[in-house]
Design an enzyme around this catalytic site. Structure first.
Site, PDB file in Angstrom:
ATOM      1  N   ARG A 180      -1.662   1.352  -3.573  1.00 25.35           N
ATOM      2  CA  ARG A 180      -2.278   0.149  -4.166  1.00 25.35           C
ATOM      3  C   ARG A 180      -0.740  -0.874  -5.024  1.00 25.35           C
ATOM      4  NH1 ARG A 180      -7.025   1.290  -7.949  1.00 25.35           N
ATOM      5  NH2 ARG A 180      -7.109  -1.240  -7.933  1.00 25.35           N
ATOM      6  N   CYS A 238      -2.698   0.006 -15.241  1.00 28.96           N
ATOM      7  CA  CYS A 238      -3.467   0.439 -14.074  1.00 28.96           C
ATOM      8  C   CYS A 238      -4.263  -0.527 -13.325  1.00 28.96           C
ATOM      9  CB  CYS A 238      -4.048   1.636 -14.461  1.00 28.96           C
ATOM     10  SG  CYS A 238      -5.429   1.188 -15.765  1.00 28.96           S
TER      11      CYS A 238
END
Length: 283
Positions: A180, A238
């Site tokens: 990611r 995050c």
């Protein structure tokens, strides 16, 4: 003040004269809707069996505001968060222990919020519920109302501009999975990639196969390899401020203070004017 507690220590403390308030925050980041599978139900898991005396806390409803421009898990309204904690029996002068199903992310979110809002004694059960070898209960307790009044500011908090600046002047860690960060895949948010200047530091690498944190010295060595010097200013983000809290907790175990960008990638990527970096390099 220690940030984590072992199951053996929790069992000991729970039989003493000042047992901790126990919060069960079972939650999972779920792609169930996309996969056509049923969504994870933390309350149902709790009702099927929990550590005796634990009160269930719903991450999506009590540890976050509804999703929106500030991300998928914006910080909760301070007054509403305080009311939820008092309903769970949290008081300022009584220790709190938080646990989840073992991943540690949800428990870390509760730990971070309580510490950020001024509670002096909060610990996460290392390894979560799977580490507990004592009895489980299906009895739902009715705790006496606590007296905790949250006062934000005890831990570092970043907004988008602050995160961008820290990526240039200090160390900004991206706690998501490497794919990611690189932008290879993005299953949740509108754009893949990372904040320019941020370093890939998956929080899954802070724990061993049993879900427990690595020893403090190993964590210090890991973070040092990422450029976290003793006097470095450190921030973490995050996807939505949940797994990032787990990395802040890992840093705390290592004796390193860090700020959390609570909006994280879900807030950053929602604004098309913000720059996005892709690939394995920070820039």
């Amino acid at each position: 003040m220690k940030a984590i507690i072992t199951a053996a220590q929790l069992a000991h403390d729970s039989t003493g004269g000042d047992p901790p308030v126990l919060l069960d925050v079972r939650w999972q980041l779920s792609l169930a809707k996309a996969a056509g599978a049923p969504a994870f139900d933390g309350r149902a898991e709790y009702e099927a069996g929990h550590i005796p005396g634990a009160v269930f806390v719903d991450l999506d409803r009590e540890l976050a505001s509804p999703p929106g421009a500030r991300g998928r898990h914006p910080l909760p309204d301070t007054a509403e968060f305080g009311a939820a904690m008092r309903r769970a029996g949290v008081s300022a002068d009584r220790p709190v222990v938080v646990y989840d199903g073992g991943q540690g992310w949800a428990a870390a979110r509760a730990w971070w919020l309580l510490r950020w809002t001024g509670h002096p004694d909060v610990r996460v059960l290392d390894g979560g519920l799977p580490s507990w070898d004592g009895p489980l209960s299906t009895e739902v307790p009715a705790p006496a109302e606590g007296d905790f009044v949250p006062v934000p500011g005890a831990l570092g908090l970043l907004d988008a501009d602050g995160a961008a600046a820290l990526a240039r002047s200090g160390v900004l860690l991206d706690a998501r999975a490497g794919e990611r960060y690189r932008g290879d895949v993005e299953p949740i948010d509108p754009v893949g990639g990372h904040i320019p200047g941020a370093l890939s530091a998956p929080t899954t690498e802070n724990v061993g196969p049993d879900g427990r944190f690595l020893p403090a010295q190993e964590l210090r060595t890991r973070f040092k390899s990422l450029g976290v010097a003793q006097d470095a200013e450190v921030g973490v983000y995050c996807g939505s401020g949940v797994s990032g809290a787990h990395e802040v907790l890992a840093l705390a175990v290592a004796g390193i203070e860090a700020a959390l960008y609570a909006g994280s990638w879900s807030e950053w990527s929602a604004d098309p004017s913000r720059p996005v970096a892709v690939g394995p390099d920070p820039q």
